[in-house]
Design a protein around this motif. Structure first.
Motif, PDB file in Angstrom:
ATOM      1  N   ILE A  16      -1.198 -10.014   5.644  1.00  8.90           N
ATOM      2  CA  ILE A  16      -0.293 -10.076   4.494  1.00  8.90           C
ATOM      3  C   ILE A  16      -0.145 -11.533   4.045  1.00  8.90           C
ATOM      4  O   ILE A  16      -0.133 -11.821   2.850  1.00  8.90           O
ATOM      5  CB  ILE A  16       1.076  -9.451   4.849  1.00  8.90           C
ATOM      6  N   ALA A  17      -0.070 -12.452   5.013  1.00 11.19           N
ATOM      7  CA  ALA A  17       0.036 -13.875   4.682  1.00 11.19           C
ATOM      8  C   ALA A  17      -1.201 -14.375   3.945  1.00 11.19           C
ATOM      9  O   ALA A  17      -1.124 -15.314   3.151  1.00 11.19           O
ATOM     10  CB  ALA A  17       0.241 -14.700   5.954  1.00 11.19           C
ATOM     11  N   LEU A  18      -2.328 -13.726   4.171  1.00  8.19           N
ATOM     12  CA  LEU A  18      -3.572 -14.095   3.483  1.00  8.19           C
ATOM     13  C   LEU A  18      -3.688 -13.431   2.120  1.00  8.19           C
ATOM     14  O   LEU A  18      -4.710 -13.539   1.460  1.00  8.19           O
ATOM     15  CB  LEU A  18      -4.774 -13.734   4.357  1.00  8.19           C
ATOM     16  N   GLY A  19      -2.634 -12.708   1.718  1.00  7.59           N
ATOM     17  CA  GLY A  19      -2.613 -12.115   0.386  1.00  7.59           C
ATOM     18  C   GLY A  19      -3.092 -10.678   0.316  1.00  7.59           C
ATOM     19  O   GLY A  19      -3.253 -10.128  -0.775  1.00  7.59           O
ATOM     20  N   LYS A  20      -3.330 -10.061   1.461  1.00 12.15           N
ATOM     21  CA  LYS A  20      -3.796  -8.668   1.465  1.00 12.15           C
ATOM     22  C   LYS A  20      -2.628  -7.722   1.176  1.00 12.15           C
ATOM     23  O   LYS A  20      -1.489  -7.985   1.538  1.00 12.15           O
ATOM     24  CB  LYS A  20      -4.396  -8.301   2.827  1.00 12.15           C
ATOM     25  N   THR A  21      -2.931  -6.618   0.531  1.00  5.69           N
ATOM     26  CA  THR A  21      -1.949  -5.567   0.332  1.00  5.69           C
ATOM     27  C   THR A  21      -1.868  -4.743   1.617  1.00  5.69           C
ATOM     28  O   THR A  21      -2.709  -4.889   2.515  1.00  5.69           O
ATOM     29  CB  THR A  21      -2.355  -4.633  -0.823  1.00  5.69           C
ATOM     30  N   ASN A  22      -0.894  -3.844   1.691  1.00  4.65           N
ATOM     31  CA  ASN A  22      -0.811  -2.953   2.852  1.00  4.65           C
ATOM     32  C   ASN A  22      -2.073  -2.104   2.979  1.00  4.65           C
ATOM     33  O   ASN A  22      -2.558  -1.871   4.080  1.00  4.65           O
ATOM     34  CB  ASN A  22       0.413  -2.042   2.744  1.00  4.65           C
ATOM     35  N   VAL A  23      -2.609  -1.667   1.854  1.00  3.23           N
ATOM     36  CA  VAL A  23      -3.830  -0.857   1.867  1.00  3.23           C
ATOM     37  C   VAL A  23      -4.998  -1.684   2.405  1.00  3.23           C
ATOM     38  O   VAL A  23      -5.754  -1.227   3.275  1.00  3.23           O
ATOM     39  CB  VAL A  23      -4.148  -0.301   0.459  1.00  3.23           C
ATOM     40  N   ALA A  28      -8.666  -3.207   6.963  1.00  4.67           N
ATOM     41  CA  ALA A  28      -9.187  -4.236   7.867  1.00  4.67           C
ATOM     42  C   ALA A  28      -8.870  -3.921   9.333  1.00  4.67           C
ATOM     43  O   ALA A  28      -9.647  -4.271  10.219  1.00  4.67           O
ATOM     44  CB  ALA A  28      -8.602  -5.603   7.496  1.00  4.67           C
ATOM     45  N   LEU A  29      -7.745  -3.261   9.565  1.00  2.50           N
ATOM     46  CA  LEU A  29      -7.318  -2.971  10.936  1.00  2.50           C
ATOM     47  C   LEU A  29      -7.610  -1.531  11.370  1.00  2.50           C
ATOM     48  O   LEU A  29      -7.327  -1.164  12.504  1.00  2.50           O
ATOM     49  CB  LEU A  29      -5.812  -3.241  11.074  1.00  2.50           C
ATOM     50  N   GLY A  30      -8.158  -0.725  10.463  1.00  4.82           N
ATOM     51  CA  GLY A  30      -8.431   0.667  10.791  1.00  4.82           C
ATOM     52  C   GLY A  30      -7.157   1.500  10.865  1.00  4.82           C
ATOM     53  O   GLY A  30      -7.056   2.417  11.682  1.00  4.82           O
ATOM     54  N   LEU A  31      -6.175   1.155  10.024  1.00 13.50           N
ATOM     55  CA  LEU A  31      -4.891   1.847   9.993  1.00 13.50           C
ATOM     56  C   LEU A  31      -4.627   2.368   8.585  1.00 13.50           C
ATOM     57  O   LEU A  31      -5.236   1.911   7.629  1.00 13.50           O
ATOM     58  CB  LEU A  31      -3.748   0.880  10.366  1.00 13.50           C
ATOM     59  N   THR A  32      -3.685   3.280   8.465  1.00 10.31           N
ATOM     60  CA  THR A  32      -3.253   3.694   7.138  1.00 10.31           C
ATOM     61  C   THR A  32      -2.271   2.657   6.602  1.00 10.31           C
ATOM     62  O   THR A  32      -1.693   1.877   7.374  1.00 10.31           O
ATOM     63  CB  THR A  32      -2.545   5.065   7.161  1.00 10.31           C
ATOM     64  N   HIS A  33      -2.069   2.657   5.290  1.00 10.55           N
ATOM     65  CA  HIS A  33      -1.117   1.698   4.732  1.00 10.55           C
ATOM     66  C   HIS A  33       0.307   2.014   5.192  1.00 10.55           C
ATOM     67  O   HIS A  33       1.145   1.121   5.303  1.00 10.55           O
ATOM     68  CB  HIS A  33      -1.218   1.635   3.205  1.00 10.55           C
TER      69      HIS A  33
END
Length: 77
Positions: A16-23, A28-33
């Motif tokens: 998130i700190a790198l500007g990524k959205t929850n999606v 990137a982590l293999g998780l749902t938003h």
């Protein structure tokens, strides 16, 4: 901070700190938003903050996450 953040909470905050959205963080982590949102909510509670910006700032100041350093700006010839 009363409780330590989990590795998943830290990973979500870092993305998130790198500007990524929850999606995007979820992909990137293999998780749902929704799971990313869950981890962020837990991190906010543990950090005693109420939003993303405050969580990123506090996590950074506690050395839990690292922020990228922008390359120096150079004048073009």
């Amino acid at each position: 901070m009363n409780e330590e953040l989990s590795l998943r909470e830290i990973a979500c905050l870092q993305l998130i700190a790198l500007g990524k959205t929850n999606v995007e963080a979820g992909k990137a982590l293999g998780l749902t938003h929704h799971t990313v949102q869950y981890h962020l909510h837990n991190a906010y509670h543990k950090l005693n903050v109420s939003n993303r910006a405050a969580a990123i700032s506090k996590a950074y100041h506690l050395s839990l996450i690292k922020l990228p350093i922008d390359p120096p700006v150079t004048k073009s010839s």
